[in-house]
Enzyme design. Structure first.
Site, short mmCIF file in Angstrom:
data_model
loop_
_atom_site.label_atom_id
_atom_site.label_comp_id
_atom_site.label_asym_id
_atom_site.label_seq_id
_atom_site.Cartn_x
_atom_site.Cartn_y
_atom_site.Cartn_z
N SER A 270 0.81 -1.21 0.00
CA SER A 270 0.00 0.00 0.00
C SER A 270 0.85 1.27 0.00
O SER A 270 1.73 1.41 -0.83
CB SER A 270 -0.95 -0.06 1.19
N HIS A 411 -7.74 -5.55 0.21
CA HIS A 411 -6.50 -4.79 0.39
C HIS A 411 -5.70 -5.32 1.58
O HIS A 411 -6.06 -5.09 2.74
CB HIS A 411 -6.91 -3.33 0.63
C1 GTR Z 1 -5.40 4.53 1.76
C2 GTR Z 1 -4.78 5.34 0.66
C3 GTR Z 1 -4.05 4.44 -0.28
C4 GTR Z 1 -3.18 3.45 0.44
C5 GTR Z 1 -3.77 2.94 1.74
C6 GTR Z 1 -2.82 2.24 2.69
O1 GTR Z 1 -6.16 5.27 2.62
O2 GTR Z 1 -5.81 6.00 -0.01
O3 GTR Z 1 -3.31 5.18 -1.22
O4 GTR Z 1 -1.93 3.96 0.65
O5 GTR Z 1 -4.35 3.95 2.47
O6 GTR Z 1 -1.65 2.62 2.81
O7 GTR Z 1 -3.26 1.29 3.35
#
Ligand code: GTR
Length: 431
Positions: A270, A411
């Protein structure tokens, strides 16, 4: 998001104007676009040989990414030292050597440190081990329940699922014993060690705590000239500071005889995947680069504006990128680069990009297409591309020097993802 898969809100900008922030997660809403050609020189002529790529185009693209997106690291005049914090040869029931190294960054009037936690297979005593290195979100002590890991004393975000009912892992932005192993599902340490790899990790907040404090803490003040109180518009934001820390970890690996510094893969999930890519693009000492669900301003194409957009990320996380990047909030199409060029900067080294099927915010297709669009640069080096023209279905890894998969699920970084990374590195970094 509306049933059409498209929504918009009015967002205030720094200059007081209101901006219509449009978000969508449906393929039919992707605007028509043409990607900049990574091999096109400013003259319009194509790069035709490795020499021109290395001496002209690569430095030019690196400078554009630095100046317009991540921010350039200022010239730093530092005293850097490595302080051993702990060493155990019988960690994890005898499976591993565990050590912790505090890396001090000092200049007149300011100092800070990052702690590197390192697990190595026991055979590293005889033969230096290849290694994965990646930043973590919540402190080194969260990657494993191992009580031998030093509990971080630095600022840590409280990510309790229910803020009204905190889980006690972080109190007043400091770690508690309850936080040990909290992120263990993301770090299959034993599995990594059994496959002959070491693992090194650093808490990202040691380098720059993940909140916008106008760059008064973390490593940014190390770069201030007399009278300077925040980075210039073209200088490093938070993601670049994290990437810089990964490079400093590499400095350490180069002088640790139990680590094979020529076989270090940098990995990140991420926001920390964005940092891994930027570190790997700049620093050719990383033998392989792995992006896990890095999404917007990571592995995903910006022009697709699918899920998270350049505008959304800069408005939500104003400290991550340099000030110059905010100039593109209103006109992302004016960016001279897109993220396939960042991936191309890693050529000819092995690169792996992974997405997750339900992680629409990070635009899985945009990540796949970015990797595809980096293929011509790998071809310039005589390296194979992904071997497929259409995006593979879930859980079907493809490629050799360039690798890709889209995992089932959301995610996250999971044991499945790590298993693919190790297979990939077995045949590229090790093989
Ligand atoms: C989210 C962000 C992403 C990603 C994510 C993370 O809120 O929008 O770009 O980086 O966090 O790091 O888990």
């Amino acid at each position: 998001m509306a049933a059409s898969g498209r929504s918009s809100i009015l967002a205030p900008l720094d200059d007081g104007a209101e901006f219509e922030l449009v978000l969508h997660t449906q393929e039919e809403n992707v605007p028509a676009y043409t990607l900049p050609d990574p091999l096109a020189l400013p003259s319009g002529q194509p790069v035709q040989d490795v020499e021109t790529w290395r001496t002209v185009q690569r430095p030019r693209l690196l400078q554009l990414f630095a100046q317009e997106i991540y921010g350039a690291t200022p010239a730093l005049d530092l005293d850097i030292s490595f302080e051993p914090l702990s060493y155990a040869e019988d960690a994890l029931d005898g499976l591993a050597i565990r050590k912790e190294v505090r890396v001090w960054f000092r200049r007149a009037g300011y100092q800070c440190y990052m702690d590197i936690l390192i697990y190595l297979p026991r055979q590293a005593k005889e033969e230096p081990a290849p290694l994965f290195v990646g930043l973590n979100f919540m402190g080194n002590h969260t990657i494993h329940a191992d009580a031998g890991i030093t509990l971080s004393t630095n600022w840590i975000p409280d990510r309790s699922p229910d803020p009204q009912n905190p889980d006690g892992r972080v109190v007043n932005n400091r770690a508690t014993e309850k936080a040990r192993g909290a992120s263990a599902s993301r770090w299959p340490v034993e599995m990594i060690l059994r496959r002959g790899y070491g693992l090194a990790t650093i808490y990202s907040g040691d380098l720059d705590p993940d909140f916008d404090d106008d760059f008064q803490n973390g490593v940014h003040p190390l770069g201030y000239k007399a009278g300077q109180t925040r980075p210039a518009a073209y200088e490093w934001g938070t993601v670049a500071a994290w990437a810089w820390g990964l490079q400093r970890a590499m400095d350490y690996f180069e002088q640790d005889t139990q680590i094979d510094a020529a076989r270090v893969a940098v990995v990140g999930h991420s926001r920390l995947g964005k940092a891994a890519l930027w570190a790997g693009a700049q620093d050719e000492r990383f033998a392989a680069v792995i992006s896990n669900d890095s999404g917007c301003m990571g592995a995903a194409l910006t022009v697709r504006a699918f899920g998270e957009t350049l505008a959304a990320i800069n408005l939500n996380f104003p400290a991550w990128f340099c000030e110059n990047c905010k100039r593109y909030i209103r006109q992302p199409e004016a960016l001279p680069v897109d993220q396939h060029m960042l991936l191309a900067l890693i050529a000819p080294r092995p690169i792996y990009v992974a997405s997750a099927e339900q992680d629409k915010w990070a635009d899985p297709r945009g990540e796949f297409l970015a990797l595809k669009a980096a293929e011509p640069v790998y071809a310039l080096f005589g390296k194979d591309g992904l071997g497929v023209d259409t995006m593979p279905g879930a859980d079907q890894p493809v490629g050799s020097v360039m690798g890709y998969h889209m995992r089932t699920g959301g995610h996250d970084i999971t044991a499945y993802d790590w298993a693919q990374y190790m297979d990939f590195c077995d045949s590229t970094v090790i093989g």
